[in-house]
Enzyme design. Sequence first.
Site, PDB file in Angstrom:
ATOM      1  N   HIS A  82      56.541  -4.352  76.967  1.00 51.23           N
ATOM      2  CA  HIS A  82      56.027  -3.267  76.131  1.00 51.23           C
ATOM      3  C   HIS A  82      57.066  -2.942  75.065  1.00 51.23           C
ATOM      4  O   HIS A  82      58.261  -2.909  75.348  1.00 51.23           O
ATOM      5  CB  HIS A  82      55.786  -2.025  77.000  1.00 51.23           C
ATOM      6  CG  HIS A  82      55.293  -0.848  76.226  1.00 51.23           C
ATOM      7  ND1 HIS A  82      53.961  -0.683  75.886  1.00 51.23           N
ATOM      8  CD2 HIS A  82      55.936   0.219  75.697  1.00 51.23           C
ATOM      9  CE1 HIS A  82      53.819   0.433  75.199  1.00 51.23           C
ATOM     10  NE2 HIS A  82      55.005   0.999  75.066  1.00 51.23           N
ATOM     11  N   ARG A 168      48.663  16.158  73.291  1.00 56.39           N
ATOM     12  CA  ARG A 168      50.079  16.257  72.897  1.00 56.39           C
ATOM     13  C   ARG A 168      50.223  16.115  71.401  1.00 56.39           C
ATOM     14  O   ARG A 168      51.053  16.781  70.767  1.00 56.39           O
ATOM     15  CB  ARG A 168      50.896  15.168  73.607  1.00 56.39           C
ATOM     16  CG  ARG A 168      51.103  15.452  75.079  1.00 56.39           C
ATOM     17  CD  ARG A 168      51.601  14.214  75.795  1.00 56.39           C
ATOM     18  NE  ARG A 168      52.839  13.709  75.259  1.00 56.39           N
ATOM     19  CZ  ARG A 168      53.223  12.423  75.284  1.00 56.39           C
ATOM     20  NH1 ARG A 168      52.439  11.512  75.841  1.00 56.39           N
ATOM     21  NH2 ARG A 168      54.362  12.047  74.766  1.00 56.39           N
TER      22      ARG A 168
END
Length: 434
Positions: A82, A168
């Site tokens: 990732h 968020r």
Amino acid sequence: MRIYDILDKKRNGNELSDEEIRFFVSEYVNGSIPDYQASALLMAVCINGMTSSETATLTKAMAESGDMLDLSAFGGNTVDKHSTGGVGDKTTLIVAPIVASLGCNVVKLSGRGLGHTGGTLDKLESVKGMRIDLAPDEFMTVARKCGMTVCGAGANIAPADKKLYALRDVTATVQSIPLIVSSIMSKKLAGGAKNIVLDVKTGSGAFMKTLESARSLAKGMVEIGSLSGKNVSSVITNMDKPLGFCIGNSLEVAEAVSLLKNEKCDNDLRDICITLSSEMVALSKGISVSDAKARVEKTLENGNAYKTFREWITLQHGDVSVLDDLDKFASATFKTNLLSPCDGYIASSDAAGVGIAAMMLGAGRSAKEDDIDYTAGIIQLKRVGDKVEKGSVIAILQSSTVADQASAQAKMLESLTFSASKPDPQPLVYEIIR
Ligand code: URA
């Protein structure tokens, strides 16, 4: 259990129990907890932080809110990778075939680009015919045949993260290390690999602007991964300048292919790919990093990595003929040269600014639903540390939709600084946390 009591407890800086965290995640995902109460908890976490045990439970609960891929059929050498996102970051296209050609199994669920950062799915879709929307049985078949697959994460991979991330984003609670750790690691846990290598970028074009914040994130992800039974390694890498020569979807695929074919390539890009691949192979095969590195270099040099890449693209229905002969690969309608305004050296190249210039050419999206132009992007002929002369070509800007490239040219130029003397080289890999 009442969400009000959980909010009260976290606001007072106390540690939440596993049951309280799991209650919050499941009730928020099923719609019983409204956004305003979830926002209050996110803000309390931002201000008061979370313990490792709280973060581990949050991560697991978020992962388990949706499908968890079962890769047990591949044995223990499944490996995922990732990147926290950057400009010109085409490393997945290179490292996945390298490690798959060495017998590791890569089932990678990737995302799209947004803002100044690119996304692997968009890069792959620049190859005609390439399918990234594979159903689980299809992508598992691809991985079984060639050792790897890269495709889109379906809607039911960590749905709690999708919902919480959107919240968020609009409540100024993105920048919290435990929330970032749980967001990234929940998707990695759901991805099912036993071994995970994280490329944590730091610098002007990265999510983590400072080495200190990158280090906290890297350590947090290694810790939570280990607590969840995974072997994790975080490589902190430089994203103060774009990675490689090219920015833009088809341009980046072409750059990745050149590297895999051992043709012209950027040394920084090659070095980062070798570092990441070596970590992946070392973790999944349980061998030393130096042994892994020797295997990685060999599989690149003998062409096996490119052979695996071709096989993978073909299995996902991509037109591999244009990759064998890159002259046939999507070229753009409009091209302009960016000229150096002075004599000297390129002292810095702000990765975020260059990413925005590429986006202005059509290579990226400012909103999720925007279309992109796969041919759009920037080829940097001169980069940080290179000598330039006034009026010489330092970059080529290209697009098939934006004919007037003046604003992108101005943005690109604004992102560069020049100096009379050669700048000191910057580190490429800052550190590796295992
Ligand atoms: N990337 C993610 O997937 N989640 C975050 O919270 C930040 C970056």
